[in-house]
Motif scaffolding. Structure first.
Motif, mmCIF file in Angstrom:
data_model
loop_
_atom_site.group_PDB
_atom_site.id
_atom_site.type_symbol
_atom_site.label_atom_id
_atom_site.label_comp_id
_atom_site.label_asym_id
_atom_site.label_seq_id
_atom_site.Cartn_x
_atom_site.Cartn_y
_atom_site.Cartn_z
ATOM 1 N N SER A 134 10.104 23.197 -6.006
ATOM 2 C CA SER A 134 8.636 23.278 -6.009
ATOM 3 C C SER A 134 8.123 24.558 -6.662
ATOM 4 N N SER A 135 9.032 25.457 -7.065
ATOM 5 C CA SER A 135 8.617 26.727 -7.688
ATOM 6 C C SER A 135 7.780 26.468 -8.927
ATOM 7 N N ASN A 136 6.718 27.229 -9.075
ATOM 8 C CA ASN A 136 5.857 27.123 -10.259
ATOM 9 C C ASN A 136 6.395 28.065 -11.333
ATOM 10 N N ILE A 137 6.806 27.524 -12.466
ATOM 11 C CA ILE A 137 7.464 28.313 -13.502
ATOM 12 C C ILE A 137 6.487 28.617 -14.632
ATOM 13 N N ARG A 138 6.159 29.895 -14.756
ATOM 14 C CA ARG A 138 5.304 30.349 -15.852
ATOM 15 C C ARG A 138 6.086 31.135 -16.896
ATOM 16 N N SER A 139 7.282 31.588 -16.510
ATOM 17 C CA SER A 139 8.116 32.353 -17.442
ATOM 18 C C SER A 139 9.580 32.070 -17.152
ATOM 19 N N ALA A 140 10.394 32.153 -18.203
ATOM 20 C CA ALA A 140 11.830 31.910 -18.056
ATOM 21 C C ALA A 140 12.595 32.818 -19.009
ATOM 22 N N ILE A 141 13.742 33.285 -18.559
ATOM 23 C CA ILE A 141 14.642 34.037 -19.425
ATOM 24 C C ILE A 141 15.816 33.122 -19.741
ATOM 25 N N VAL A 142 16.147 33.012 -21.023
ATOM 26 C CA VAL A 142 17.075 31.984 -21.491
ATOM 27 C C VAL A 142 18.266 32.625 -22.180
ATOM 28 N N GLY A 143 19.478 32.190 -21.786
ATOM 29 C CA GLY A 143 20.697 32.712 -22.397
ATOM 30 C C GLY A 143 21.737 31.623 -22.573
ATOM 31 N N ILE A 144 22.727 31.905 -23.384
ATOM 32 C CA ILE A 144 23.800 30.945 -23.614
ATOM 33 C C ILE A 144 24.778 30.937 -22.449
ATOM 34 N N ASP A 145 25.249 32.116 -22.044
ATOM 35 C CA ASP A 145 26.149 32.254 -20.896
ATOM 36 C C ASP A 145 25.500 33.182 -19.886
ATOM 37 N N VAL A 146 25.355 32.729 -18.654
ATOM 38 C CA VAL A 146 24.717 33.551 -17.619
ATOM 39 C C VAL A 146 25.668 33.692 -16.444
ATOM 40 N N GLU A 147 26.071 34.957 -16.205
ATOM 41 C CA GLU A 147 26.970 35.271 -15.086
ATOM 42 C C GLU A 147 26.463 36.534 -14.406
ATOM 43 N N GLY A 148 27.379 37.281 -13.784
ATOM 44 C CA GLY A 148 26.983 38.426 -12.982
ATOM 45 C C GLY A 148 26.146 39.459 -13.703
ATOM 46 N N GLY A 149 26.613 39.903 -14.865
ATOM 47 C CA GLY A 149 25.894 40.937 -15.602
ATOM 48 C C GLY A 149 24.490 40.521 -15.981
ATOM 49 N N GLU A 150 24.350 39.266 -16.389
ATOM 50 C CA GLU A 150 23.034 38.769 -16.778
ATOM 51 C C GLU A 150 22.081 38.709 -15.587
ATOM 52 N N PHE A 151 22.582 38.301 -14.431
ATOM 53 C CA PHE A 151 21.731 38.244 -13.238
ATOM 54 C C PHE A 151 21.267 39.638 -12.819
ATOM 55 N N LEU A 152 22.170 40.616 -12.912
ATOM 56 C CA LEU A 152 21.801 41.988 -12.556
ATOM 57 C C LEU A 152 20.749 42.525 -13.518
ATOM 58 N N LEU A 153 20.849 42.145 -14.791
ATOM 59 C CA LEU A 153 19.833 42.547 -15.757
ATOM 60 C C LEU A 153 18.483 41.933 -15.392
ATOM 61 N N VAL A 154 18.470 40.666 -15.042
ATOM 62 C CA VAL A 154 17.219 40.006 -14.654
ATOM 63 C C VAL A 154 16.600 40.700 -13.449
ATOM 64 N N ASP A 155 17.444 41.014 -12.467
ATOM 65 C CA ASP A 155 16.957 41.704 -11.270
ATOM 66 C C ASP A 155 16.353 43.061 -11.634
ATOM 67 N N ARG A 156 17.002 43.774 -12.548
ATOM 68 C CA ARG A 156 16.505 45.089 -12.980
ATOM 69 C C ARG A 156 15.181 44.935 -13.737
ATOM 70 N N LEU A 157 15.086 43.925 -14.586
ATOM 71 C CA LEU A 157 13.844 43.683 -15.330
ATOM 72 C C LEU A 157 12.690 43.372 -14.387
ATOM 73 N N LYS A 158 12.982 42.611 -13.336
ATOM 74 C CA LYS A 158 11.942 42.285 -12.358
ATOM 75 C C LYS A 158 11.511 43.539 -11.597
ATOM 76 N N GLU A 159 12.458 44.426 -11.321
ATOM 77 C CA GLU A 159 12.120 45.700 -10.676
ATOM 78 C C GLU A 159 11.174 46.519 -11.548
ATOM 79 N N LYS A 160 11.311 46.355 -12.860
ATOM 80 C CA LYS A 160 10.471 47.086 -13.816
ATOM 81 C C LYS A 160 9.115 46.418 -14.016
ATOM 82 N N GLY A 161 8.908 45.292 -13.360
ATOM 83 C CA GLY A 161 7.601 44.647 -13.406
ATOM 84 C C GLY A 161 7.495 43.460 -14.344
ATOM 85 N N ILE A 162 8.607 43.071 -14.975
ATOM 86 C CA ILE A 162 8.577 41.897 -15.843
ATOM 87 C C ILE A 162 8.693 40.651 -14.974
ATOM 88 N N LYS A 163 7.751 39.747 -15.099
ATOM 89 C CA LYS A 163 7.737 38.547 -14.269
ATOM 90 C C LYS A 163 8.649 37.472 -14.867
#
Length: 319
Positions: A67-96
């Protein structure tokens, strides 16, 4: 757009582009429904119910609320641990970022992704290979892949998404189907006479032009620029590489040129043995093409902000 709606639209578009055709997919889903209804109650507990409406075992919502409303998405070819940590860091910086989209499957979508290989039978049949031969060879290859992926740590990436509370999905064969149809259409339109013509065609496509700038251009692996082209087989969808022994059958059916995303040494040797020309188009560029075509479709339905990472670069093919 709701996450559930994105999932539904991806499946819909993947079916439209599937080499088997829409009617064959409908027949497949009806067959699965009958098989499910015939199961004992305790067996139904372990049945992947998404497969009753989704013919692509390698495409799933892997974590998050539908049911989540999706207004933005980050898209990659392979997504594992490092990519998730980057997303978490970007969200901490205020990127939605509302959703993480991977191309290559993870979790339960990887555990039995080999089921999508069945569509290769129809592709081989279309090229003139005997149906029973195609089924027999594909069955053995599919079994090899099943044995290989069975030992993987399937839920590793999903656990990271869970702990970081990130909506996560993967889009594999539906995107590959779109890339397959795109290249099929280009080949039919341009009617290349020589391998060089195919290379020239590819480097005009933005995803492959970008790959070429980064030293990973489409390449002729077997043949030369002046090698003539008559009948082409495109290996862009179907989960992973098909059976090695199929190249003898394809050669007998008149195939002289293979265009593929990538090719193992064993498959390369078989093509060389059968004197089949091979062009390797670039794996990540081909994956990126399929994802971009899918994003063109999704963003035509509703505006979604797209961020790039993990080898993906956004290009629009909207006219």
């Amino acid at each position: 757009m709701k996450l559930s709606k994105i999932y539904q639209e991806v499946i819909k578009k993947g079916i439209e582009a599937d080499p088997r055709g829409k009617k064959a997919i409908e027949t497949l889903l009806k067959k699965r429904k009958k098989e499910f209804e015939a199961l004992e109650l305790k067996e139904k507990e372990f049945y992947d119910k998404d497969s009753l409406f989704n013919p692509f075992s390698d495409t799933r919502i892997l974590w998050g609320k539908e049911s989540s409303n999706i207004r933005s998405a980050i898209v990659g070819i392979d997504v594992e641990g490092g990519e998730f940590l980057l997303v978490d860091r970007l969200k901490e910086k205020g990127i939605k970022i509302d959703l993480v989209i991977a191309h290559h499957p993870q979790g339960k979508a990887y555990a039995n992704f080999y089921d999508v290989m069945d569509l290769q039978v129809d592709m081989f049949k279309k090229q003139g290979v005997n149906l029973s031969v195609a089924e027999s060879l594909l069955y053995e290859r599919k079994s090899q892949v099943e044995r290989r992926v069975g030992s993987a740590n399937h839920l590793r990436a999903i656990d990271i998404a869970r702990w970081l509370n990130l909506n996560f999905m993967c889009i594999h064969t539906p995107a590959d189907n779109l890339a397959y149809r795109y290249i099929e259409k280009e080949i039919a339109k341009e009617k290349p006479r020589y391998l060089k013509d195919i290379i020239d065609l590819f480097v005009e496509i933005p995803e492959y032009k970008e790959a070429a700038k980064n030293n990973n251009p489409p390449k002729i692996f077997i043949g030369n620029p002046k090698s003539r082209v008559s009948k082409v087989h495109i290996e862009f969808t179907g989960g992973t590489e098909g059976p090695q022994d199929i190249y003898n059958k394809l050669s007998n059916a008149g195939i002289d040129t293979i265009i593929t995303m990538h090719q193992s040494e064993e498959h390369f040797k078989q093509c060389k043995k059968e004197h089949i020309n091979v062009i390797v188009a670039s794996h990540i560029a081909s994956d990126t093409l399929g994802i971009n075509l899918m994003l063109d479709y999704l963003t035509s339905k509703e505006k979604i902000k797209i961020y790039e990472f993990s080898g993906f670069k956004r290009f629009s093919h909207k006219k």
